[in-house]
Design a protein around this motif. Structure first.
Motif, mmCIF file in Angstrom:
data_model
loop_
_atom_site.group_PDB
_atom_site.id
_atom_site.type_symbol
_atom_site.label_atom_id
_atom_site.label_comp_id
_atom_site.label_asym_id
_atom_site.label_seq_id
_atom_site.Cartn_x
_atom_site.Cartn_y
_atom_site.Cartn_z
ATOM 1 N N ALA A 54 0.765 -32.196 -4.714
ATOM 2 C CA ALA A 54 1.838 -32.941 -4.051
ATOM 3 C C ALA A 54 1.675 -34.433 -4.232
ATOM 4 O O ALA A 54 2.657 -35.163 -4.434
ATOM 5 N N ALA A 55 0.442 -34.927 -4.173
ATOM 6 C CA ALA A 55 0.196 -36.364 -4.329
ATOM 7 C C ALA A 55 0.644 -36.855 -5.701
ATOM 8 O O ALA A 55 1.187 -37.952 -5.835
ATOM 9 N N GLU A 57 3.034 -35.499 -7.467
ATOM 10 C CA GLU A 57 4.488 -35.354 -7.579
ATOM 11 C C GLU A 57 5.245 -36.426 -6.811
ATOM 12 O O GLU A 57 6.258 -36.936 -7.288
ATOM 13 N N ILE A 58 4.783 -36.762 -5.597
ATOM 14 C CA ILE A 58 5.591 -37.650 -4.745
ATOM 15 C C ILE A 58 5.075 -39.082 -4.696
ATOM 16 O O ILE A 58 5.780 -39.961 -4.201
ATOM 17 N N ASP A 59 3.843 -39.335 -5.170
ATOM 18 C CA ASP A 59 3.273 -40.684 -5.129
ATOM 19 C C ASP A 59 3.357 -41.260 -3.715
ATOM 20 O O ASP A 59 4.065 -42.246 -3.453
ATOM 21 N N PRO A 60 2.610 -40.683 -2.748
ATOM 22 C CA PRO A 60 2.734 -41.129 -1.353
ATOM 23 C C PRO A 60 2.208 -42.539 -1.135
ATOM 24 O O PRO A 60 1.368 -43.033 -1.893
ATOM 25 N N ASP A 61 2.698 -43.165 -0.076
ATOM 26 C CA ASP A 61 2.234 -44.492 0.307
ATOM 27 C C ASP A 61 1.013 -44.417 1.217
ATOM 28 O O ASP A 61 0.240 -45.377 1.323
ATOM 29 N N VAL A 62 0.855 -43.278 1.898
ATOM 30 C CA VAL A 62 -0.280 -43.073 2.789
ATOM 31 C C VAL A 62 -0.473 -41.559 2.957
ATOM 32 O O VAL A 62 0.481 -40.789 2.836
ATOM 33 N N ILE A 63 -1.716 -41.144 3.225
ATOM 34 C CA ILE A 63 -2.029 -39.729 3.375
ATOM 35 C C ILE A 63 -2.713 -39.493 4.710
ATOM 36 O O ILE A 63 -3.637 -40.227 5.083
#
Length: 249
Positions: A54-55, A57-63
């Motif tokens: 998922a990280a 695929e979506i390029d998160p700003d925070v986890i």
């Protein structure tokens, strides 16, 4: 009732992206609901493998990352994610309270942690701090929500339907704010109670029905309706031009 803090966004104005990783489905859903209320885009994962995927695929700003996962632990998840995206801040969730476990997470590259059980408000506050420190989120200069011809200024507490200004009480305003922050999404009575009344009413869903009826009189009366009942499920706010027919009142 205190006003909500300003909405954080990406520098391009799009919603902040948060990846929530926890194998306790109920907790993950609760966190996701609270973060979506902030106006953020939330993706959930229940295993280390799905979190790494998922990280990418979506390029998160925070986890938000649980230490204990069914396949491999949160420290390994973070190592793999930081292998391709080293700057993503990580907030660890852990049921452990030993000092060595906290130190291990932070020295491995984590940015902060909270120990279960925790409050949703604390998690949101810590994520806001991480986003500001990383530069991923910035405050919107104007807190304006729009759904169809319905507009709300969160700072001035002004609401308009088309050219008509709508006068709302504080509770009506908070209820409409929650609906407008989640357009086209069906919200259950328990969700509305939790976010608008802050758990104070102990599951008295009739208070939700009452205030929905108040809102309808002010927002929908004499106009094409925007607030719809999905019987047995909850309520949904949609732009009038795309509102479904026959959903009930």
């Amino acid at each position: 009732m205190t006003s909500a803090p300003e909405t954080l966004t990406r520098p391009d104005g799009t919603a902040v992206r948060v990846l929530v990783v926890d194998d306790e489905q109920m907790l993950a859903d609760l966190l996701a609901s609270a973060l979506r209320y902030e106006g953020w885009e939330v993706t959930t994962a229940s295993t280390g493998i799905s979190a790494v995927k998922a990280a990418k695929e979506i390029d998160p700003d925070v986890i938000v990352l649980d230490i204990m996962l069914p396949d491999f632990d949160g420290l390994e998840v973070m190592r793999r994610i930081h292998g391709h995206s080293p700057s993503i801040p990580v907030l660890f969730l852990t049921a452990k309270d030993a000092v060595e476990d906290r130190v291990a997470g932070l020295t491995a590259g984590g940015d902060d942690y909270v120990t279960k059980p925790f409050s949703l408000e604390e998690v949101v506050a810590r994520l806001r701090a991480l986003l500001r420190r990383s530069g991923a989120g910035e405050d919107k200069p104007a807190s304006l929500l729009e759904v169809g011809d319905l507009r709300m200024n969160e700072d001035s507490h002004e609401v308009w339907r088309g050219q008509d200004e709508i006068r709302l009480t504080a509770t009506e305003f908070e209820l409409l704010r929650f609906l407008m922050r989640n357009p086209r999404r069906v919200l259950s009575k328990p969700q509305i109670l939790d976010r608008v009344w802050n758990y104070d009413f102990g599951g008295q869903a009739n208070i939700v029905e009452l205030y929905i009826s108040y809102l309808r009189r002010k927002i929908d009366k004499g106009r094409e309706p925007m607030i719809h009942t999905m019987r047995g499920v909850g309520y949904v706010l949609k732009p009038a031009q795309s509102a479904p027919q026959g959903t009930g009142a």
